[in-house]
Motif scaffolding. Structure first.
Motif, mmCIF file in Angstrom:
data_model
loop_
_atom_site.group_PDB
_atom_site.id
_atom_site.type_symbol
_atom_site.label_atom_id
_atom_site.label_comp_id
_atom_site.label_asym_id
_atom_site.label_seq_id
_atom_site.Cartn_x
_atom_site.Cartn_y
_atom_site.Cartn_z
ATOM 1 N N VAL A 28 -19.837 9.487 101.313
ATOM 2 C CA VAL A 28 -19.404 8.463 100.527
ATOM 3 C C VAL A 28 -17.957 8.023 101.027
ATOM 4 C CG1 VAL A 28 -18.263 8.172 98.253
ATOM 5 C CG2 VAL A 28 -20.088 9.746 98.372
ATOM 6 N N ARG A 29 -17.567 6.675 100.793
ATOM 7 C CA ARG A 29 -16.598 5.920 101.683
ATOM 8 C C ARG A 29 -15.188 6.645 100.966
ATOM 9 N NH1 ARG A 29 -15.274 -0.374 101.640
ATOM 10 N NH2 ARG A 29 -14.015 -0.228 99.846
ATOM 11 N N GLU A 30 -14.275 6.780 102.023
ATOM 12 C CA GLU A 30 -13.178 7.713 101.596
ATOM 13 C C GLU A 30 -12.081 7.496 100.255
ATOM 14 O OE1 GLU A 30 -9.116 9.471 103.616
ATOM 15 O OE2 GLU A 30 -10.282 8.150 104.708
ATOM 16 N N TYR A 81 -28.306 12.252 94.764
ATOM 17 C CA TYR A 81 -26.851 12.991 93.957
ATOM 18 C C TYR A 81 -26.207 13.878 95.516
ATOM 19 C CZ TYR A 81 -29.388 17.432 93.625
ATOM 20 O OH TYR A 81 -30.080 18.597 93.882
ATOM 21 N N LEU A 82 -24.901 14.168 94.954
ATOM 22 C CA LEU A 82 -24.099 15.105 95.558
ATOM 23 C C LEU A 82 -23.862 16.134 94.852
ATOM 24 C CD1 LEU A 82 -21.725 12.870 97.280
ATOM 25 C CD2 LEU A 82 -23.309 13.923 98.555
ATOM 26 N N LYS A 83 -23.535 17.399 95.233
ATOM 27 C CA LYS A 83 -23.040 18.435 94.605
ATOM 28 C C LYS A 83 -21.777 18.745 94.997
ATOM 29 C CE LYS A 83 -24.568 22.668 91.948
ATOM 30 N NZ LYS A 83 -23.361 23.214 92.159
ATOM 31 N N MET A 84 -20.665 18.824 94.119
ATOM 32 C CA MET A 84 -19.447 19.100 94.583
ATOM 33 C C MET A 84 -19.105 20.219 93.565
ATOM 34 S SD MET A 84 -17.766 15.449 95.104
ATOM 35 C CE MET A 84 -16.192 15.883 94.521
ATOM 36 N N ASP A 86 -19.416 22.787 90.946
ATOM 37 C CA ASP A 86 -20.417 22.861 89.875
ATOM 38 C C ASP A 86 -20.814 21.632 89.152
ATOM 39 O OD1 ASP A 86 -20.241 25.712 89.844
ATOM 40 O OD2 ASP A 86 -18.607 25.666 88.291
ATOM 41 N N ASN A 87 -20.515 20.397 90.005
ATOM 42 C CA ASN A 87 -20.654 19.074 89.434
ATOM 43 C C ASN A 87 -21.689 18.428 90.175
ATOM 44 O OD1 ASN A 87 -18.372 19.084 87.389
ATOM 45 N ND2 ASN A 87 -17.069 19.201 89.234
ATOM 46 N N PHE A 88 -22.451 17.846 89.432
ATOM 47 C CA PHE A 88 -23.571 16.867 89.944
ATOM 48 C C PHE A 88 -23.131 15.240 89.842
ATOM 49 C CE2 PHE A 88 -25.802 20.781 88.714
ATOM 50 C CZ PHE A 88 -26.514 21.072 89.854
ATOM 51 N N ILE A 89 -22.846 14.742 90.832
ATOM 52 C CA ILE A 89 -22.579 13.197 91.152
ATOM 53 C C ILE A 89 -24.159 12.431 91.604
ATOM 54 C CG2 ILE A 89 -20.926 11.512 92.147
ATOM 55 C CD1 ILE A 89 -20.180 15.261 92.207
ATOM 56 N N PHE A 90 -24.558 11.864 90.576
ATOM 57 C CA PHE A 90 -25.579 10.838 90.788
ATOM 58 C C PHE A 90 -25.317 9.454 91.100
ATOM 59 C CE2 PHE A 90 -27.099 14.568 88.416
ATOM 60 C CZ PHE A 90 -28.385 14.675 89.051
ATOM 61 N N PHE A 91 -25.780 8.821 92.081
ATOM 62 C CA PHE A 91 -25.517 7.668 92.570
ATOM 63 C C PHE A 91 -26.809 6.532 92.084
ATOM 64 C CE2 PHE A 91 -23.153 10.332 94.997
ATOM 65 C CZ PHE A 91 -21.928 9.741 95.223
ATOM 66 N N LEU A 104 -28.109 11.334 100.959
ATOM 67 C CA LEU A 104 -27.913 12.008 99.451
ATOM 68 C C LEU A 104 -29.073 13.067 99.074
ATOM 69 C CD1 LEU A 104 -27.019 8.943 97.147
ATOM 70 C CD2 LEU A 104 -25.466 10.600 97.889
ATOM 71 N N GLU A 105 -28.882 13.925 98.163
ATOM 72 C CA GLU A 105 -29.748 14.934 98.091
ATOM 73 C C GLU A 105 -30.860 14.287 97.022
ATOM 74 O OE1 GLU A 105 -30.121 17.944 98.736
ATOM 75 O OE2 GLU A 105 -28.652 18.085 99.876
ATOM 76 N N ASN A 106 -32.040 14.336 97.526
ATOM 77 C CA ASN A 106 -33.141 13.487 96.530
ATOM 78 C C ASN A 106 -34.180 14.467 95.753
ATOM 79 O OD1 ASN A 106 -32.767 10.943 97.469
ATOM 80 N ND2 ASN A 106 -33.400 11.348 99.670
ATOM 81 N N GLU A 107 -33.966 15.668 96.134
ATOM 82 C CA GLU A 107 -34.959 16.690 95.339
ATOM 83 C C GLU A 107 -34.126 16.970 93.982
ATOM 84 O OE1 GLU A 107 -36.520 20.971 95.453
ATOM 85 O OE2 GLU A 107 -36.648 19.686 97.188
#
Length: 145
Positions: A28-30, A81-84, A86-91, A104-107
């Motif tokens: 992700v861009r800074e 998504y990304l996992k940061m 305990d958080n899941f960030i979906f794009f 990004l994670e796809n599963e």
């Protein structure tokens, strides 16, 4: 001999601690990544959910990105998504300048509420932060309805 053990242990711990932020910030861009971290910090104090949406779209000839907290994710439209922590960030509908979608994670995660769950019917009014995407960074804005 013990100094070698301490060196190996310290290198291992450094890599372990820094993996999540290095991986995420390379995807992700800074400026977006920093705003996302701040949004999560802000939102965690207000609700229980650990699901966040980053949605890109165009409005009034401007490219926008909105950060939202939600009680579910939409498995049909997510780019991944990304996992940061305990958080899941979906794009969603990602801008290639802002997000390296191929990294990004796809599963899709198991046990997390999606658009077909009871959580999606709660009528939850998500807090959100919106930004206009510019070449020089993100400019905070209000998108309204």
């Amino acid at each position: 001999m013990s100094s070698i053990k301490y060196y190996i242990l310290s290198v291992f711990l450094f890599n372990l601690v820094s993996c999540d932020s290095i991986n995420s910030s390379n995807i992700v861009r800074e400026d977006l990544f920093n705003n996302l971290k701040n949004f999560i910090k802000y939102s965690e104090k207000r609700t229980d959910t650990n699901i966040y949406w980053v949605e890109f779209f165009e409005k009034d000839d401007k490219n926008l990105v909105v950060l939202m907290q939600q009680p579910f994710y939409d498995s049909d439209d997510t780019d991944g998504y990304l996992k940061m922590g305990d958080n899941f960030i979906f794009f969603y509908y990602s801008d290639s300048i802002m997000v390296k979608v191929n990294k990004l994670e796809n599963e899709l995660p198991k046990g997390l509420p999606n658009q077909n769950s009871k959580e999606s019917e709660l009528g939850y009014s998500a807090p959100n932060w919106a930004y206009i995407i510019t070449e020089n960074g993100l400019v905070k804005t209000f998108i309204g309805e």
